[in-house]
Design an enzyme around this catalytic site. Sequence first.
Site, PDB file in Angstrom:
ATOM      1  N   ARG A  15      -2.053   2.391  -5.366  1.00 37.63           N
ATOM      2  CA  ARG A  15      -1.916   1.051  -4.791  1.00 37.63           C
ATOM      3  C   ARG A  15      -2.589   0.028  -5.717  1.00 37.63           C
ATOM      4  O   ARG A  15      -3.297   0.387  -6.658  1.00 37.63           O
ATOM      5  CB  ARG A  15      -2.564   1.008  -3.391  1.00 37.63           C
ATOM      6  N   TYR A  93     -11.663  -2.282   0.402  1.00 33.38           N
ATOM      7  CA  TYR A  93     -12.223  -1.287   1.323  1.00 33.38           C
ATOM      8  C   TYR A  93     -13.525  -0.779   0.710  1.00 33.38           C
ATOM      9  O   TYR A  93     -13.582  -0.519  -0.503  1.00 33.38           O
ATOM     10  CB  TYR A  93     -11.275  -0.085   1.484  1.00 33.38           C
ATOM     11  N   GLU A 117     -12.472  -3.019   6.020  1.00 34.74           N
ATOM     12  CA  GLU A 117     -12.463  -2.235   7.259  1.00 34.74           C
ATOM     13  C   GLU A 117     -13.344  -2.809   8.358  1.00 34.74           C
ATOM     14  O   GLU A 117     -13.281  -2.336   9.492  1.00 34.74           O
ATOM     15  CB  GLU A 117     -12.835  -0.770   6.982  1.00 34.74           C
ATOM     16  N   ASP A 269     -10.198  11.709   7.769  1.00 38.90           N
ATOM     17  CA  ASP A 269     -11.123  10.796   7.067  1.00 38.90           C
ATOM     18  C   ASP A 269     -12.390  10.545   7.886  1.00 38.90           C
ATOM     19  O   ASP A 269     -13.366  10.020   7.361  1.00 38.90           O
ATOM     20  CB  ASP A 269     -10.428   9.478   6.686  1.00 38.90           C
TER      21      ASP A 269
END
Length: 372
Positions: A15, A93, A117, A269
């Site tokens: 990404r 993040y 987040e 996660d």
Amino acid sequence: MRIGCPKEIKNHEYRVGLTPESAAELVAHGHDVVVEHGAGLGIGAEDADYTAVGATLAAVEDVFATADIIVKVKEPQAVERARLRKGQTLYTYLHLAPDAPQTVDLMASGAICIAYETVTSPFGGLPLLKPMSQVAGRMAAQAGAHTLEKAQGGRGVLLGGVPGVAPAKVIVIGGGVVGRNATAMAVGMGADVTILDRSNEALESIDTQFGGTVKTLYSSKSALATAIATADLVIGAVLIPGAAAPKLVTREMLKTMQQGAVLVDVAIDQGGCFETSKATTHADPIYVEEGIVHYCVANMPGAVARTSTYALNNATLPHLLKLADMGVKEALLSDPHLLEGLNVAHGKVTCEPVAQFQGLDYLPAHEAALAL
Ligand SMILES: NC(=O)c1ccc[n+]([C@@H]2O[C@H](COP(=O)([O-])OP(=O)(O)OC[C@H]3O[C@@H](n4cnc5c(N)ncnc54)[C@H](O)[C@@H]3O)[C@@H](O)[C@H]2O)c1
């Protein structure tokens, strides 16, 4: 302002922080955008796509050395942390709570670190985390369907069945963002889906959303044990905010399941919600325990980097424009939801749960922003 976008360097991360379209928006607002050579290649964006909208290209050292705001996707790796400057803003993040080395480095850098987040929304939830949960949820049904194929070690069951042969039984544990997106895909593929949750409100709204096409169950131990015993595919999608995922399916319970059934643990996660889960990668996503095939990839959205990047940019760009247009201090002070994203400033942790988790001094984000 000068906005810098380096290429992601974490293993198998494709990404990128800014799409060419996002770069174009920033340029249209009068900002300089500097992108590392090749930063967008993982999503099929060429350097020329960035220069065509007015961004400039540079080596990574120059991106970090000259930008006021650095925009990324994953938490900065050690070499990137060493490049951050005092007073520079990092927007990405971070997931700091379990990551002491990163926290120490970010504090030492003197940078202003805003974590995607922990940014909140007036409508509730975590809007910059949500797009990745949508992606992972949709992928969970897809990954589960593929893993059920015999060649992958699965039971050899087609999710939707065919006329005259029953569809696969899919159990989704947790009816939040991941669970509902997984359900939408599984229902679309014709599976027989049951969702379990502990929240009666969640079950009620799932019932309204999906009508009679799915079954809902309150997530008690016995309801879960009964449901998984006949399941072909179980998708783990629970979250208890701020805590490790509860181990809802034990090793003993696997022995009651059908051989070749598949577990997709999206909650991996947060440690995973099956006792036998351990994190895997896209390069080697599955393994077998007790005859049950486990898929436990911790960064599922990375596999569909293009979709994920565009979904992420849809959520991150409005705040980035605000930071660039108003200046970081004014933007943070004007928006309490963006302010909740501030995790580190003035060499201190400004996010209370992170400070508590790591036993560090806490500087309230509002005080930190006032002093910028
Ligand atoms: N692996 C990946 O690549 C990836 C990507 C995105 C999200 N995730 C993870 O997926 C998980 C789910 O995320 P989300 O955005 O859907 O969270 P969410 O908060 O929207 O939903 C979680 C749901 O779990 C339910 N729940 C809690 N305890 C339960 C229990 N004992 N039984 C049944 N349901 C229970 C909650 O009531 C809630 O509805 C998180 O751990 C998130 O970090 C993983």
